[in-house]
Design an enzyme around this catalytic site. Sequence first.
Site, short mmCIF file in Angstrom:
data_model
loop_
_atom_site.label_atom_id
_atom_site.label_comp_id
_atom_site.label_asym_id
_atom_site.label_seq_id
_atom_site.Cartn_x
_atom_site.Cartn_y
_atom_site.Cartn_z
N PRO A 11 -11.79 -3.11 -3.67
CA PRO A 11 -11.12 -4.07 -2.80
C PRO A 11 -9.79 -3.60 -2.25
CG PRO A 11 -10.98 -4.75 -5.11
CD PRO A 11 -11.95 -3.60 -5.05
N ASN A 12 -9.58 -3.96 -1.00
CA ASN A 12 -8.33 -3.73 -0.26
C ASN A 12 -8.11 -2.28 0.17
OD1 ASN A 12 -7.47 -6.49 -0.46
ND2 ASN A 12 -7.01 -6.10 -2.61
N ARG A 19 -1.42 -0.85 4.37
CA ARG A 19 -1.11 -1.61 3.17
C ARG A 19 -0.02 -0.92 2.35
NH1 ARG A 19 -4.93 -1.34 -2.18
NH2 ARG A 19 -3.82 -2.95 -3.33
N TYR A 24 1.16 3.49 -1.11
CA TYR A 24 -0.13 4.14 -0.89
C TYR A 24 -0.12 5.19 0.24
CZ TYR A 24 -1.75 0.45 -3.97
OH TYR A 24 -1.91 -0.38 -5.05
N ASN A 75 -12.63 4.65 -7.09
CA ASN A 75 -11.34 3.97 -7.07
C ASN A 75 -11.70 2.50 -6.98
OD1 ASN A 75 -8.89 2.81 -6.72
ND2 ASN A 75 -8.23 4.15 -5.04
N ALA A 78 -8.16 -3.10 -7.69
CA ALA A 78 -7.75 -4.06 -8.71
C ALA A 78 -8.87 -4.38 -9.71
CB ALA A 78 -7.25 -5.34 -8.05
N ASP A 88 -19.56 -2.04 -17.63
CA ASP A 88 -20.93 -2.11 -18.16
C ASP A 88 -21.91 -1.38 -17.24
OD1 ASP A 88 -20.10 -3.53 -20.35
OD2 ASP A 88 -20.85 -5.47 -19.66
N GLU A 99 -12.65 8.49 -12.54
CA GLU A 99 -11.83 7.38 -12.04
C GLU A 99 -10.65 7.94 -11.26
OE1 GLU A 99 -10.32 4.97 -15.24
OE2 GLU A 99 -8.90 3.91 -13.93
N HIS A 101 -7.09 7.02 -8.71
CA HIS A 101 -6.13 6.10 -8.09
C HIS A 101 -5.17 6.90 -7.24
CE1 HIS A 101 -7.59 2.87 -10.60
NE2 HIS A 101 -7.54 3.71 -11.62
N LEU A 102 -4.80 6.33 -6.12
CA LEU A 102 -3.80 6.98 -5.27
C LEU A 102 -2.45 6.98 -5.96
CD1 LEU A 102 -5.16 4.91 -2.40
CD2 LEU A 102 -4.85 7.36 -2.06
N ARG A 108 3.63 1.81 -12.86
CA ARG A 108 3.74 0.54 -12.14
C ARG A 108 3.72 -0.65 -13.13
NH1 ARG A 108 -0.33 0.60 -7.28
NH2 ARG A 108 0.95 -1.22 -6.72
N ARG A 112 -1.31 -2.95 -14.70
CA ARG A 112 -2.07 -1.82 -14.15
C ARG A 112 -2.25 -0.69 -15.17
NH1 ARG A 112 -2.16 -3.11 -8.56
NH2 ARG A 112 -0.27 -4.23 -8.00
C1 DQA Z 1 -5.17 1.55 -6.92
C2 DQA Z 1 -4.26 1.00 -8.03
C3 DQA Z 1 -4.68 -0.42 -8.40
O1 DQA Z 1 -3.81 -0.92 -9.41
C4 DQA Z 1 -4.55 -1.33 -7.18
O2 DQA Z 1 -5.00 -2.63 -7.49
C5 DQA Z 1 -5.26 -0.79 -5.99
C6 DQA Z 1 -5.17 0.64 -5.71
C7 DQA Z 1 -4.70 2.95 -6.45
O3 DQA Z 1 -5.50 3.64 -5.83
O4 DQA Z 1 -3.55 3.34 -6.69
O5 DQA Z 1 -5.87 -1.52 -5.22
O6 DQA Z 1 -6.48 1.66 -7.42
#
Ligand code: DQA
Length: 148
Positions: A11-12, A19, A24, A75, A78, A88, A99, A101-102, A108, A112
């Site tokens: 998401p997002n 954003r 990011y 990624n 949230a 699962d 996994e 994350h940017l 943070r 998180r």
């Molecule tokens: C994220 C970190 C997460 O905590 C956050 O909710 C995101 C982006 C990152 O790529 O840094 O949406 O996954």
Amino acid sequence: MGKSVLVINGPNLNLLGKREPEIYGRTTLSDIERMCKNCASNLGFELAFMQSNHEGEILDAIHNAVDTHDGIVINAGAFTHTSVALMDALKGVGLPCVEVHLSNTFAREDFRHHSYISPVAIGVICGFGAKSYTLALEALANYFEQQK
Ligand code: DQA
């Protein structure tokens, strides 16, 4: 046969570029897709790239990946911090998963710092912006090499 990798964005992440650029960066998701495709072709991978704001769609993509892909880069945005269902699903399909994350999630907010994905991933890469994705692809290539 070359390996096939599915890159999943939660998401997002469709908002990347606009954003919270101070966190990011200005790189868009299309830029990241291009970087991943370039990197994958250098590593000899097939690559599929997706984004969804819907947990169920991501679950379906993970389930379907079993028949079509050899590994996953995720990624989960949230959902990383909330979704037992994603954990699962990843555990259930058993594909090697990295996994990403940017941002450096550990630098943070406290909420998180916990990830439901990490316990079922072969490893985690965070904090390197868009480069986290290509580092994750290299990590998967290394994993496949070691499995031979
Ligand atoms: C994220 C970190 C997460 O905590 C956050 O909710 C995101 C982006 C990152 O790529 O840094 O949406 O996954």
